[in-house]
Scaffold this active site. Structure first.
Site, PDB file in Angstrom:
ATOM      1  N   GLY A  85      36.043  20.832  49.028  1.00 22.37           N
ATOM      2  CA  GLY A  85      34.919  19.957  49.350  1.00 22.37           C
ATOM      3  C   GLY A  85      34.425  19.247  48.109  1.00 22.37           C
TER       4      GLY A  85
ATOM      5  N   PRO B 154      35.220  38.887  38.757  1.00 18.96           N
ATOM      6  CA  PRO B 154      35.826  38.130  37.654  1.00 18.96           C
ATOM      7  C   PRO B 154      37.092  37.368  38.058  1.00 18.96           C
ATOM      8  CG  PRO B 154      35.823  40.502  37.182  1.00 18.96           C
ATOM      9  CD  PRO B 154      35.107  40.310  38.480  1.00 18.96           C
ATOM     10  N   LYS B 155      37.720  37.780  39.156  1.00 12.64           N
ATOM     11  CA  LYS B 155      38.934  37.078  39.585  1.00 12.64           C
ATOM     12  C   LYS B 155      38.588  35.731  40.231  1.00 12.64           C
ATOM     13  CE  LYS B 155      43.364  38.198  41.549  1.00 12.64           C
ATOM     14  NZ  LYS B 155      44.165  39.327  42.058  1.00 12.64           N
TER      15      LYS B 155
ATOM     16  N   GLU C 225      30.093  25.099  39.266  1.00 10.18           N
ATOM     17  CA  GLU C 225      30.162  23.832  38.552  1.00 10.18           C
ATOM     18  C   GLU C 225      30.293  23.984  37.031  1.00 10.18           C
ATOM     19  OE1 GLU C 225      27.134  22.632  41.977  1.00 10.18           O
ATOM     20  OE2 GLU C 225      28.312  21.180  40.944  1.00 10.18           O
TER      21      GLU C 225
HETATM   22 MO1  MOS Z   1      28.836  20.616  44.814  1.00 12.06          MO
HETATM   23  S1  MOS Z   1      28.851  18.654  44.134  1.00 12.06           S
HETATM   24  O1  MOS Z   1      27.167  20.919  44.623  1.00 12.06           O
HETATM   25  O2  MOS Z   1      29.361  20.592  46.381  1.00 12.06           O
END
Ligand code: MOS
Length: 757
Positions: A257, A651-652, A724
């Protein structure tokens, strides 16, 4: 009472699963093909197909649609357009989805006006997909074409201050001191203009909706590709005047997405509209080129001015950005604020503006605003470090902020310094020769080492979950959240298992269905934290019920023990003080005679903490590039990405998030650009062949380090999210490494061969 302790704390417990690299629970379903995506679900009766027709012009008006020509083709059922679009509820003309910016959302097929190239103008419904596609391809539509403007550079004069209106958008911080004076007087300074053009999300799964018409009034099961089923449901229910019962949205798996699926996309509108009109099951799938017709990272021009004193301390920071948006909505990103959070100076100035063009509205795309803002900032910081005669890493540490200068608040936690130190140690930064063009490999290729930092919000949204423990000892937890590939299924299973001390095999986590408790869209790196806390709370409520039942057992070993003094480990409730005072959950359930225990859990932001603290994740990316001077080719041979994002639940899957972010940072730095032909007002490389993204041959060694932070303020479960943060810093670190290798400073992305010559 003297007894051997069955499970001493040093032994790995089956239920001690948080922080362990556990495989995805949905992995087998995905690799075996059992996982169904929106366009793959079966429906109860026959299925018809809708094919979308897109406008070839950027601005104008439809004057004639020759629908009768394609309606004459046997098997074609209907041609929907503005001419026959059914009267919709449009309850609230200004209705906005959860992620909508200010303005008036685009309403497909509502008017004959064309506002952007590839605008959906018709939906052809036929009995097979091939027939619908064929009929759509021969549908003749006449347009009155008007002159369009899609040129940001020549429209700078029309810029206006970005208005508030979008959830999460922060206006630029207030200025401090006297920027112009400080800049004029400083001994070391940098002024640069940074440019990137539009980039499009390119998830593998195309936007698709299958509407299962259930034949019971207007009841539909709507399988949609989205990052948030509840957000789609609200939109559909409002627009079509339906009850939530009539419009159930299901989204079990999402094939990528990255932000493109935050807002309901137009195929879901078209599919539901057609199903309601024809009272029939319908499937609508965008084609690959239509995937370039909505949502994108906007073309942005940024200007930075930075100045430092003789010792290398920042004296002035100015960051201005201008981005494109559509004529009908003001999409806003937080672009310049990061420069006021990562660094401090007595003199600052920040500015963020928009210009309206004849394009569709941009959308959030992984680390929206920060990915591009930090590219400009961290390129300029790097440049200034050379001017000030400092090592780029040393310069960053010298200008490290221990409080958030943008709001004068303490961080709940910030271990970016440890990211710098641990990342540098792993990378071998101390062996770096500071002079540009000073390092070569054994083949004679120029070698460059660069570093850059990043920062992202650690935010919590309202979320809910439900837990059900059945007599067989199986725990099922559900929440209408989403998993666009991040690992939500497994980490929520871990959270539930750990909270009630059950093995993973006895826990199931379900998501992606609006019949489940509501959750926010999956974005902003907030899912692990928000839904995780809701899952934990729901399971704790079950725990409280179990304790009460356990205490009803005759001679209960847990008599008189408070919930706070009980632990749930390996299928047992035990007293913290004396773990031999223990009862098996199975025995509690059996003794109680209850068929199942149910509980709800909620979570949300803590407004008081938000007032007092700044909550962020950070990273430092170290990059090695090799540049062939004869050919101008750039290879990113090594990356160390050190991330401080609170507690890491798995962690994976977290490492996979950072790997993906790193690859995307590389892609953004070297390859991605949606090329807009301004004569046609149209993106022309709208396919996988010409929109360049990395392949395996482009990716070499990537090392991920997690510098864990203990932080119970940023979130009740200590998690900040990793969706992110891994992307940040990477593009700037690559540009900085290219400078170190070649002595050439490139301020425009993507950093293609021509820009190095
Ligand atoms: Mo992300 S740009 O917050 O789906």
């Amino acid at each position: 009472m003297s007894q051997t302790i069955a499970t001493p704390p040093t032994v790995r417990l089956d239920s001690d699963v948080i922080g362990k690299p556990i495989n995805r629970t949905e992995g087998p379903a995905k690799v075996s093909g059992a996982a169904k995506y929106a366009a793959e679900f079966d429906v109860t009766g026959p299925l018809w197909y809708g094919y979308i027709v897109s406008s070839p012009v950027a601005k104008g008006k439809i004057t004639k649609i020759h629908a009768e020509e394609v309606l004459a083709i046997p098997g074609v059922q209907r041609v929907f357009s503005h001419e026959n679009v059914p009267s919709l509820a449009w309850f609230d003309r200004a209705y906005k989805d959860d992620v909508a910016p200010g303005g008036s959302p685009f309403r497909p097929l509502h008017e004959p006006e064309i506002m952007f190239s590839q605008q959906p103008v018709a939906l052809v419904v036929a009995e097979t997909f091939e027939l619908a596609r064929y009929a759509a391809s021969v549908l003749r539509i006449e347009y009155d074409v008007e002159k369009h403007n899609t040129d940001l550079e020549s429209s700078i004069d029309e810029a206006f201050d970005a208005p508030k209106g979008k959830t999460g958008f922060l206006p630029p911080p207030k200025p401090k001191g006297d920027m112009n004076k400080a800049f004029a007087e400083a001994p070391h300074k940098v002024a640069g203009e940074y440019i990137h053009r539009a980039q499009h999300h390119n998830p593998m799964e195309m936007f698709a909706t299958t509407v299962d018409w259930l034949g019971d009034g207007k009841k539909m099961k709507i399988y949609d590709k989205t990052q948030g089923a509840p957000n789609v449901q609200q939109y559909i229910a409002k627009i079509f005047g339906l009850s939530k019962d009539e419009a159930r949205i299901i989204s079990k798996y999402t094939g990528g997405g990255f932000g493109a699926g935050l807002r309901p996309q137009y195929q879901v509108f078209l599919a539901v509209m057609a199903a309601l009109e024809l009272e029939h099951s319908i499937r609508v799938v965008m084609n690959r080129s239509q995937m370039f017709s909505m949502g994108y990272r906007p073309h942005t021009l940024q200007k930075l001015r930075l100045a430092a004193d003789d010792l290398g301390h920042l004296q002035a920071i100015e960051h201005k950005a201008l981005a494109e948006t559509s004529q009908f909505e003001n999409e806003t990103e937080t672009v310049v604020n990061w420069s006021a959070i990562l660094y401090d100076a007595p003199n600052t100035n920040f500015d963020y503006q928009l210009t309206k063009l004849d394009l569709n509205t941009p959308a959030d795309m992984r680390a929206p605003g920060a990915a591009t803002g930090s590219f400009a900032l961290e390129s300029a910081i790097d440049e200034l470090s050379y001017k000030a005669g400092k090592d780029p890493l040393e310069f960053r540490l010298l200008n490290y902020t221990y409080e958030d200068p943008s709001e004068n608040k303490p961080f709940t936690s910030k271990r970016l310094d440890d990211c710098y130190h641990e990342g540098a140690a792993r990378f071998g930064w101390e062996k770096r020769n500071p002079a540009p063009r000073s390092m070569r490999d054994e083949k004679g290729l120029l070698v460059g080492w660069g570093v850059a930092a990043g920062c992202w919000d650690a935010s919590t949204q309202k979320a809910a979950a439900k837990a059900v423990l059945t007599a067989d000892g199986h725990l099922t937890v559900s929440s209408a959240t989403n998993d666009q590939g991040a690992g939500t299924y497994v980490i929520m299973t871990q959270m539930a298992a750990q909270t009630l001390g059950l093995p993973m095999s006895q826990v199931t986590f379900n998501l992606g269905d609006t019949d489940m408790p509501a959750a926010p869209v999956q974005g902003g790196s907030w899912t692990a934290n928000s839904v995780g806390a809701a899952v934990k709370n729901a399971c704790q409520e079950i725990g409280k019920k179990l304790l009460k039942l356990a205490q009803k057992i005759d001679d209960s070993p847990l008599a008189g023990v408070d919930f706070e003094d009980v632990q749930f480990v390996d299928g047992h409730l035990r007293a913290n003080e004396d773990i031999t005072r223990s009862v098996a959950i199975a025995d509690v359930l059996a003794a109680s005679g209850e068929a199942k225990l149910e509980a709800d859990g909620k979570a949300g932001p803590n407004p008081l903490n938000m007032l007092k603290y700044s909550m962020h994740s950070h990273n430092a990316a170290f990059v090695e590039v090799k540049v062939d001077e004869d050919l101008g080719t750039i290879h990113v041979t090594r990356v160390v990405n050190a991330v401080a994002a609170g507690r890491i639940m798995n962690p994976k899957t977290a490492r996979s998030q950072v790997l993906g972010g790193t690859v995307w940072g590389l892609s953004m730095a070297l390859m991605e650009e949606t090329y807009l032909n301004k004569d046609f007002g149209r993106y022309v490389n709208h396919n996988y062949a010409e929109y360049h993204i990395p392949t395996n041959a482009d990716i070499h060694k990537i090392d991920v380090i997690f510098v864990e932070e203990e932080d119970d303020i940023a979130s009740s479960i200590g998690v900040k999210g990793v969706g992110e943060i891994g992307m940040l810093g990477v593009a700037a670190a690559i540009a900085n490494a290219v400078y170190h290798a070649t002595g050439k400073r490139v301020r425009e992305l993507p950093l293609t061969i021509d820009k190095l010559l």
